[in-house]
Design an enzyme around this catalytic site. Structure first.
Site, PDB file in Angstrom:
ATOM      1  CB  SER A 137      53.919  28.480  49.521  1.00 56.22           C
ATOM      2  OG  SER A 137      54.326  29.680  48.923  1.00 56.22           O
ATOM      3  CG  ASP A 190      53.303  33.522  47.737  1.00 57.31           C
ATOM      4  OD1 ASP A 190      52.612  34.343  48.358  1.00 57.31           O
ATOM      5  OD2 ASP A 190      54.203  32.847  48.275  1.00 57.31           O
ATOM      6  CG  ASP A 225      51.887  31.358  51.637  1.00 60.14           C
ATOM      7  OD1 ASP A 225      52.347  31.733  50.544  1.00 60.14           O
ATOM      8  OD2 ASP A 225      52.616  31.049  52.595  1.00 60.14           O
ATOM      9  CG  ASP A 259      54.663  33.926  52.290  1.00 63.17           C
ATOM     10  OD1 ASP A 259      54.442  33.762  51.081  1.00 63.17           O
ATOM     11  OD2 ASP A 259      55.335  33.128  52.986  1.00 63.17           O
TER      12      ASP A 259
END
Length: 455
Positions: free
Chosen positions: A97, A245, A247, A249
């Site tokens: 992340s 962010d 990744d 998500d």
């Protein structure tokens, strides 16, 4: 081998190769198949340099245990959830992340994006992988095979089918991908790289995929990481800005003046849109979101349900309640239409649709959803988490209107102010969130709570 320091409450995350390497990924892949009973799985990875090697090692472990592997390759985390739902397969996403470049990790789910957490299989995967690392992997009688698929276009088509942006008024938006996966998915979903153009003028910031994050940390909840976005929105005279962010998500939104729009306001806004399509439905919100969220949900005929912080808890509660939508203070947004999983892209599309369907500004649109003043999360390093929480409870014992321990300690006060204090699962920290009817009321409660925590 003891993997308890690597396997967290919701996922696997650690420094590569000191804590997580390909041998460990291989063992976790084998254990994943054992615990899920999967005959076929899907894997994906973000833009971190270590992702492809770890994902392939995981696949090797899975194939050792007889499972076949579908490799989706470069993906955002919500693309992996799409793959799991679309293909009806358990999945593993390799990402850390927003963590620094030296980290990587694994988010795992069962078929149809059902979360795997500490209480739903992750502990068993951890222990089984540890056994494999001690004893070695034995090959399956009929090892599985591997295939590669490209899911970017199906993912974009699916999301566009959920929110119609073709008929909105033209909007100019600045998107900060933070050198993360938004730089890969935004051109496909909101741009014209794979599908027809939308009435969106997209100004890209840091779309180059680079897991070293050369411009700023890919965590838009930290104010320092959206300064570039705020400046660019004002310079461009854009209607809004969106930051993803690492990744992709999660998404974070700023208005035309460059002011941040709280995730609670976004939660309330999207909830009203989903309730218009599914009247009377349940809406999930975690206990850190603004009290405005349940108020607005009730006003629009919905059923607000409060839950603990954490995606595995929220996804499970979403499924139990057949909730149409869920939101967290951390800018995770969950949708029934997306297998109850979280997707920052779909939340961003709802914001664009809501803005583009009317003539006003985003600030005007979100004003009705921003009713209270919040402190934001304040972290304090402490030696004795339980002792400090007891001290806070005592400090407010005489004037607490309500006290609950759903997740940490939440205390409500007679003037409408409230706060929650939660211990970190991984660090010697207490996390404080405060909300009040006015700035002065919030500040007074915040200062009292911090004095008790840090005394």
């Amino acid at each position: 081998m003891d993997l308890s320091g690597l396997v967290k409450a919701y996922d696997v995350r650690g420094v590569v190769p000191d804590q997580l390497d390909e041998s460990i990924a291989r063992a976790i892949g084998a254990a994943f198949v054992d615990v899920t009973g999967a005959q076929r799985i899907v894997t994906a990875h973000d833009m971190r340099e270590t992702g492809p090697g770890l994902a392939r090692a995981f696949a090797e472990g899975a194939m050792h245990r007889g499972a076949s592997v579908v490799e989706a390759g470069l993906s955002s985390t919500d693309m992996l959830y799409f793959a799991s739902g679309h293909l009806d397969l358990p999945g593993a996403m390799f990402t850390a992340s927003h963590n620094p470049a030296k980290y990587n990790g694994i988010k795992m789910c069962r078929a149809r994006a059902v979360a795997i957490g500490q209480d739903t299989g992750l502990t068993e995967i951890r222990d089984r992988a540890g056994e494999y690392l001690d004893a070695g992997l034995s090959g399956a009688a009929a090892p599985g095979d591997v295939e590669q698929v490209d899911l970017l276009t199906p993912y974009a088509e699916y999301l566009r089918g959920l929110v119609d942006l073709a008929g909105i008024r033209p909007l100019k938006i600045v998107v900060d991908a933070g050198n993360g996966m938004g730089g890969y998915t935004v051109p496909a979903v909101l741009g014209d790289s794979v599908l027809p153009a939308l009435p969106l003028d997209i100004v890209p910031l840091f779309f180059e995929l680079d897991g070293s994050f050369p411009n700023h940390e890919a965590n838009p909840l930290e104010p320092a990481n959206i300064v570039d976005l705020q400046r660019k929105v004002v310079e461009e005279g854009a209607d809004l800005g969106v930051a993803f962010d690492g990744d992709a998500d999660r998404c974070f939104v700023v208005d035309a003046a460059g002011d941040a729009v709280s995730p609670s306001a976004i939660t309330a806004l999207v909830a009203t849109r989903e309730l218009a399509k599914a009247p009377g439905s349940a809406i999930i919100h975690n206990l850190i979101t603004s009290h405005a969220v349940p108020e607005i949900v009730r006003e629009h005929g919905g059923r607000p349900i409060r839950t603990r912080v954490g995606h595995s808890f929220i996804k499970a509660q979403m499924a139990r309640e057949d909730a149409v939508f869920g939101g967290e203070h951390s800018a995770h947004y969950y949708f029934k239409d997306f297998w109850f999983a979280d997707t920052g892209m779909l939340a961003a599309m709802h914001v664009l649709a809501a803005l583009g369907e009317q003539p006003g500004t985003l600030a005007d649109l979100t004003a009705e959803f921003s009713r209270y003043v919040a402190s934001g999360e304040i972290n304090s390093t402490v030696d004795d988490q339980a002792g400090r929480m007891t001290a806070v409870r005592k400090a407010f014992a005489d004037d607490a209107k309500d006290v609950d321990e759903l997740d940490g300690l939440t205390i409500e006060l007679p003037d409408g102010s409230w706060f929650n204090i939660r211990p970190s699962n991984t660090e010697p920290l207490l996390r404080l969130n405060v909300e009040g009817p006015t700035q002065d009321a919030m500040a007074a409660v915040r200062d009292r709570a911090l004095a008790a925590i840090r005394d």
